[in-house]
Design a protein around this motif. Structure first.
Motif, mmCIF file in Angstrom:
data_model
loop_
_atom_site.group_PDB
_atom_site.id
_atom_site.type_symbol
_atom_site.label_atom_id
_atom_site.label_comp_id
_atom_site.label_asym_id
_atom_site.label_seq_id
_atom_site.Cartn_x
_atom_site.Cartn_y
_atom_site.Cartn_z
ATOM 1 N N VAL A 42 0.035 6.532 9.286
ATOM 2 C CA VAL A 42 1.360 6.530 8.657
ATOM 3 C C VAL A 42 2.051 5.199 8.895
ATOM 4 O O VAL A 42 2.343 4.446 7.957
ATOM 5 C CB VAL A 42 2.223 7.694 9.181
ATOM 6 N N CYS A 43 2.280 4.907 10.183
ATOM 7 C CA CYS A 43 3.050 3.709 10.498
ATOM 8 C C CYS A 43 2.348 2.438 10.016
ATOM 9 O O CYS A 43 2.962 1.585 9.365
ATOM 10 C CB CYS A 43 3.316 3.652 12.001
ATOM 11 N N GLN A 44 1.069 2.318 10.349
ATOM 12 C CA GLN A 44 0.364 1.100 9.989
ATOM 13 C C GLN A 44 0.261 0.947 8.468
ATOM 14 O O GLN A 44 0.375 -0.168 7.934
ATOM 15 C CB GLN A 44 -1.031 1.103 10.609
ATOM 16 N N THR A 45 0.072 2.062 7.770
ATOM 17 C CA THR A 45 0.022 1.996 6.304
ATOM 18 C C THR A 45 1.350 1.543 5.736
ATOM 19 O O THR A 45 1.407 0.744 4.790
ATOM 20 C CB THR A 45 -0.375 3.370 5.736
ATOM 21 N N LEU A 46 2.433 2.049 6.307
ATOM 22 C CA LEU A 46 3.756 1.620 5.851
ATOM 23 C C LEU A 46 3.984 0.142 6.159
ATOM 24 O O LEU A 46 4.568 -0.594 5.339
ATOM 25 C CB LEU A 46 4.834 2.475 6.517
ATOM 26 N N VAL A 47 3.523 -0.288 7.337
ATOM 27 C CA VAL A 47 3.675 -1.712 7.674
ATOM 28 C C VAL A 47 2.873 -2.568 6.694
ATOM 29 O O VAL A 47 3.348 -3.626 6.250
ATOM 30 C CB VAL A 47 3.209 -1.958 9.129
ATOM 31 N N ASP A 48 1.676 -2.126 6.353
ATOM 32 C CA ASP A 48 0.883 -2.873 5.373
ATOM 33 C C ASP A 48 1.580 -2.925 4.020
ATOM 34 O O ASP A 48 1.472 -3.921 3.287
ATOM 35 C CB ASP A 48 -0.501 -2.225 5.225
ATOM 36 N N ARG A 49 2.311 -1.878 3.680
ATOM 37 C CA ARG A 49 3.023 -1.843 2.409
ATOM 38 C C ARG A 49 4.211 -2.798 2.381
ATOM 39 O O ARG A 49 4.762 -3.068 1.301
ATOM 40 C CB ARG A 49 3.520 -0.424 2.150
ATOM 41 N N PHE A 63 -2.915 12.560 5.532
ATOM 42 C CA PHE A 63 -1.861 11.567 5.743
ATOM 43 C C PHE A 63 -2.118 10.322 4.897
ATOM 44 O O PHE A 63 -1.193 9.762 4.290
ATOM 45 C CB PHE A 63 -1.785 11.188 7.226
ATOM 46 N N GLU A 64 -3.351 9.886 4.888
ATOM 47 C CA GLU A 64 -3.690 8.682 4.141
ATOM 48 C C GLU A 64 -3.425 8.873 2.649
ATOM 49 O O GLU A 64 -2.883 7.988 1.980
ATOM 50 C CB GLU A 64 -5.156 8.326 4.382
ATOM 51 N N GLU A 65 -3.766 10.032 2.140
ATOM 52 C CA GLU A 65 -3.520 10.303 0.728
ATOM 53 C C GLU A 65 -2.025 10.381 0.439
ATOM 54 O O GLU A 65 -1.544 9.859 -0.585
ATOM 55 C CB GLU A 65 -4.197 11.623 0.336
ATOM 56 N N ILE A 66 -1.284 11.029 1.338
ATOM 57 C CA ILE A 66 0.164 11.152 1.127
ATOM 58 C C ILE A 66 0.825 9.783 1.109
ATOM 59 O O ILE A 66 1.655 9.478 0.237
ATOM 60 C CB ILE A 66 0.775 12.041 2.234
ATOM 61 N N VAL A 67 0.470 8.947 2.084
ATOM 62 C CA VAL A 67 1.131 7.637 2.199
ATOM 63 C C VAL A 67 0.737 6.716 1.050
ATOM 64 O O VAL A 67 1.578 5.991 0.505
ATOM 65 C CB VAL A 67 0.781 7.004 3.568
ATOM 66 N N THR A 68 -0.534 6.748 0.672
ATOM 67 C CA THR A 68 -0.995 5.809 -0.366
ATOM 68 C C THR A 68 -0.560 6.228 -1.763
ATOM 69 O O THR A 68 -0.454 5.385 -2.666
ATOM 70 C CB THR A 68 -2.522 5.695 -0.330
ATOM 71 N N THR A 69 -0.321 7.513 -1.987
ATOM 72 C CA THR A 69 0.067 7.974 -3.325
ATOM 73 C C THR A 69 1.565 8.154 -3.477
ATOM 74 O O THR A 69 2.021 8.611 -4.540
ATOM 75 C CB THR A 69 -0.636 9.311 -3.638
ATOM 76 N N ASP A 70 2.337 7.795 -2.478
ATOM 77 C CA ASP A 70 3.791 7.961 -2.569
ATOM 78 C C ASP A 70 4.374 6.939 -3.541
ATOM 79 O O ASP A 70 3.884 5.807 -3.673
ATOM 80 C CB ASP A 70 4.415 7.799 -1.178
ATOM 81 N N ASP A 71 5.465 7.338 -4.219
ATOM 82 C CA ASP A 71 6.106 6.421 -5.166
ATOM 83 C C ASP A 71 7.156 5.535 -4.513
ATOM 84 O O ASP A 71 7.707 4.645 -5.153
ATOM 85 C CB ASP A 71 6.737 7.219 -6.309
ATOM 86 N N TYR A 72 7.456 5.805 -3.225
ATOM 87 C CA TYR A 72 8.425 5.010 -2.461
ATOM 88 C C TYR A 72 9.742 4.896 -3.215
ATOM 89 O O TYR A 72 10.321 3.818 -3.373
ATOM 90 C CB TYR A 72 7.851 3.625 -2.139
ATOM 91 N N MET A 73 10.199 6.071 -3.619
ATOM 92 C CA MET A 73 11.506 6.216 -4.255
ATOM 93 C C MET A 73 12.230 7.370 -3.572
ATOM 94 O O MET A 73 11.584 8.297 -3.058
ATOM 95 C CB MET A 73 11.350 6.507 -5.750
ATOM 96 N N PRO A 74 13.561 7.336 -3.535
ATOM 97 C CA PRO A 74 14.292 8.468 -2.954
ATOM 98 C C PRO A 74 13.868 9.775 -3.611
ATOM 99 O O PRO A 74 13.664 9.846 -4.818
ATOM 100 C CB PRO A 74 15.755 8.133 -3.231
ATOM 101 N N MET A 75 13.723 10.797 -2.790
ATOM 102 C CA MET A 75 13.170 12.060 -3.271
ATOM 103 C C MET A 75 14.199 12.842 -4.074
ATOM 104 O O MET A 75 15.276 13.178 -3.566
ATOM 105 C CB MET A 75 12.695 12.899 -2.076
ATOM 106 N N PRO A 76 13.908 13.150 -5.333
ATOM 107 C CA PRO A 76 14.850 13.930 -6.127
ATOM 108 C C PRO A 76 14.775 15.418 -5.792
ATOM 109 O O PRO A 76 13.707 15.965 -5.556
ATOM 110 C CB PRO A 76 14.387 13.665 -7.561
ATOM 111 N N ILE A 77 15.914 16.075 -5.765
ATOM 112 C CA ILE A 77 16.011 17.512 -5.500
ATOM 113 C C ILE A 77 16.788 18.130 -6.653
ATOM 114 O O ILE A 77 17.897 17.693 -6.988
ATOM 115 C CB ILE A 77 16.726 17.787 -4.166
#
Length: 776
Positions: free
Chosen positions: A519-526, A425-439
């Motif tokens: 997840v939540c706390q990492t997002l709040v920190d972001r 989870f930590e790796e997923i949240v920290t390495t996300d590009d925080y952009m809408p996911m392209p399909i």
């Protein structure tokens, strides 16, 4: 007269005495007369009567002799002749007697010799018989040792008993009987030792066979589980019953399997040496001693089952399987011994051995669990322990301590999974590009929708690719991990895990901690990011995670392992994501308002300018402000829901209007010229036109105070503001204090600049106080 009577009474008596045939019979006739004391002189009369009788007889004899004299003389002569012949015969007899005596002496000598020879022969015969009897006894004694050498221990014991109780009694008068009798205890001891030697060999063999027996028992249990699974698939009613339940045992009766005697598995446990040892020691009167020795031997063998070291890092958990199979085989043999013998193994002793083995195995396993760093290995460990529990439960052993061990394994398993997924989870949240996911493809879209808790508004058939989903890539990846975490946790609940409520509680608590902390706390920190687009994406992710948690609560409720649990499942993460969403909204407001403040701070108004602006000329900051608001809503804030975007617009415009209005109200502004007012009016009008272009009348209400305030500053009749009716009609949204201050600044801007000795604010309040009776 009495004498006559007496005479008459004694006559028959005397007659009977005379006629008696025996010389002693007359005494019987005299006894009554002698004892009769009625007539004292009766004895005298009796004697008188006898005398008379004797005289009568003599008279009669004389008469008879006188009558037969010639015959008498003839008879005397005959007698004399006979006497002479008798004398001759006597002489002959004497001669013959001498001859016979001489022959008799010779015969006696011969007879004596014969008797002596017979005695010797009898002695010889007796000696022969005694020797033969002793030889028979010796042969039987040797036969005992021969049987012992052939390991026919019971036959040897019976022969020894026969020797002691029968044959030795026959020769008990001989010394050899005593010697053999003294050797009987030693022979009995030899038999007992030989039996114990064979029994120890048997015990060694069954100890060596214990592991294989346990392996066969595990195999049999697995086959029963397979059969039970097939029955469950065919009949849902059977799903309510587990292995070793009464229903399962009845349903499995047709599949007979003798674990101790099975040709298919090549298991043959022969209890004959044990039976022989029991019987022989009972016969010898040493049964209690034998029981104690047997129990001590089994205790020593038990101690050899559990080693001092255990390797649990092996993926096949071979060491653990060997230990559990050995314990299971040992326990099965103990229970079988109890059932096949009488009073040899007490239930208390067997249970004590079982508890001791369980404690040792549990301690060994628990001490080595920390070495396991793979959840798959822990699952295999748990599977072997569960199979062990189900196997020994068939034989009636207590398994509560083993269930506690399974709880310990589950605790380690859940911690390991939590640590593993925490890193994921930590790796997923920290390495996300925080952009809408392209399909890019429909298949990709279907996979994302399948693993995510996402209900798209657009029908699947109406999609055009490539497209973007509202959430970023971290959301489906986290959903995949959540589902994997659920599946792996619930894998542990197989094999009838008794404490299913522990799994439910651990799963709920672990999910809460993972979602809240990782997840939540990492997002709040972001949210500290200065990029509104990233904050908007985090907000969108918060919304979908909140929805996912609500769906997850329903899923956990439906998938509850414990049937006794009641009430809904509530995840704290749901409220945490909801709070995070609100925090993200506030952060967006902060960023938008901060940008507005930055733009408005660049405003360069010359409040005392006398140069009128060009027609509809708009300040640069206002152009930038409207452009920023337009770009934000169509780019950075595009992914927000419509109601959120409208709320942000509403708040941003309200903040912008308040900030713009604060420019002329600043204490540094002493006066405002008409040209400056016109410049401000142009900027405000540009903002109004921008808001009108949004097509939402509600948003325009935020500018009412600013518009009315600028209109008041441009009014040719400022006194209307001080008329309550006129003010409410034209300037109802204008703050009375602000309006008074601005009118005073406009007045000052139309004349000479204010003297620095007096504040315009004090003058404005003084004027308002004089006109409206207001207190400062």
């Amino acid at each position: 007269m009495p004498a006559a009577i007496a005479h008459a009474d004694l006559a028959p008596i005397v007659q009977r005495i005379v006629l008696t045939s025996s010389e002693t019979d007359y005494v019987d006739q005299l006894i009554p007369i002698i004892k009769d004391a009625r007539t004292p002189d009766r004895a005298g009369r009796l004697l008188h009567h006898f005398d008379a009788l004797a005289a009568d007889r003599e008279t009669e004899i004389e008469r008879m002799c006188s009558t037969n004299h010639q015959d008498f003389v003839k008879s005397v002569n005959d007698l004399l002749r006979i006497r002479e012949g008798t004398a001759e015969l006597t002489s002959e007899i004497l001669g013959l007697t001498e001859t016979i005596q001489s022959s008799t002496e010779q015969l006696a000598a011969q007879k004596k010799a014969l008797v002596e020879s017979r005695s010797v022969r009898e002695n010889i015969d007796d000696a022969t018989k005694a020797l033969n009897a002793c030889l028979d006894v010796l042969q039987l004694a040797n036969q005992v040792h021969d049987l012992l050498a052939k390991k026919k221990h019971y036959a040897a014991l019976r022969a020894l008993e026969e020797l002691q109780n029968v044959h030795l009694r026959e020769i008990s008068r001989y010394k050899i009987a005593e010697i053999i009798e003294k050797s009987v205890p030693a022979t009995q001891k030899l038999i007992a030792e030989a039996v114990m030697t064979d029994l120890n060999t048997w015990l060694f063999r069954i100890r060596e066979a214990s592991q294989y027996l346990g392996e066969v028992a595990f195999y049999h249990t697995e086959m029963r589980k397979e059969r039970m699974k097939e029955r469950t698939e065919q009949d849902d009613y059977m799903a309510k019953y587990g292995l070793n339940s009464a229903v399962e045992l009845v349903a499995d009766e047709m599949d007979e399997f003798d674990i101790l005697n099975n040709e298919e598995t090549d298991v043959q446990i022969d209890f004959s040496p044990l039976y022989e040892a029991v019987h022989i020691h009972e016969t010898l009167g040493r049964y209690d001693q034998f029981r104690a020795e047997y129990a001590a031997t089994r205790r020593r063998q038990k101690d050899l089952l559990v080693p001092t070291a255990l390797n649990l890092r092996d993926e096949d958990v071979a060491d653990l399987s060997s230990i559990l199979e050995g314990i299971a085989g040992f326990a099965i043999l103990e229970r079988a011994t109890m059932m096949k013998t009488d009073n040899l193994r007490a239930g208390v002793d067997v249970d004590e051995l079982w508890d001791s083995m369980c404690r040792a195995a549990i301690t060994l396993i628990s001490n080595n669990l920390h070495d396991v760093d793979k959840d798959e290995t822990l699952l295999k460990i748990k599977g072997r322990v569960a199979l062990f529990i189900q196997t020994v439960d068939t034989w009636g052993y207590a398994t509560s301590s083993l269930h506690s061990l399974v709880l310990t394994i589950f605790d380690n398993y859940s911690k390991l999974l939590k640590r593993k997924f925490s890193e994921d989870f930590e790796e997923i949240v920290t390495t996300d590009d925080y952009m809408p996911m392209p399909i890019n493809t429909l298949e990709e879209y279907d996979k994302v929708v399948e693993v995510s808790w996402y209900n798209p508004d657009t029908d699947r058939s109406d999609l055009q690719f490539p497209c973007v989903l509202p959430f970023s890539q971290m959301y489906p990846l986290c959903c995949i991990d959540i589902r994997n975490f659920l599946n792996q946790i619930y894998l542990f609940s197989d094999d009838e895990f008794e404490r299913a409520n522990v799994i439910d509680e651990t799963l709920k608590r672990s999910l809460d901690e993972l979602l809240c902390d990782k997840v939540c706390q990492t997002l709040v920190d972001r949210l500290s990011s200065q990029y509104p687009g990233q904050v908007v994406q985090i907000l969108t992710n918060f919304e979908h995670f909140e929805t996912a948690c609500e769906e997850l609560q329903n899923l956990l409720f439906d998938a509850r392992s414990s049937q006794s649990a009641s009430g809904p499942v509530i995840l704290q993460a749901t409220e945490r994501f909801r709070e995070g969403r609100k925090t993200a909204e506030k952060r967006i407001f902060e960023l938008v308002n901060s940008k507005i403040d930055d733009l408005i701070e660049t405003a360069e108004y010359d409040w005392m300018t006398r140069t009128p602006p060009g027609r509809k000329k708009v300040s640069n900051y206002m152009q930038e402000l409207t452009r920023y608001l337009d770009d934000s809503m169509h780019s950075a804030l595009l992914g927000l829901p419509t109601e959120i975007k409208e709320l942000i617009y509403f708040d941003a415009l309200s903040h912008a209007a308040t900030s713009i209005l604060s420019l002329p109200l600043d204490s540094s502004v002493r006066g405002i010229s008409p040209a400056a007012i016109q410049t401000l009016a142009n900027d405000v009008q540009h903002l109004v036109d921008f808001v009108d272009g949004l097509g939402n009348p509600i948003l325009k209400e935020n500018l009412d105070e600013l518009v009315q305030t600028v209109a008041l500053m441009q009014s040719d009749t400022p006194d209307e503001f001080y008329d309550v009716s006129q003010r409410n009609k034209k300037y109802g949204r204008v703050d009375r204090e602000h309006g008074a201050i601005l009118l005073e600044k406009v007045m000052q801007g139309q004349v000479a600049p204010l003297q620095p000795s007096q504040s315009y604010k004090q003058d404005a309040f003084a004027m308002m106080s004089s006109r409206f009776g207001l207190n400062k």
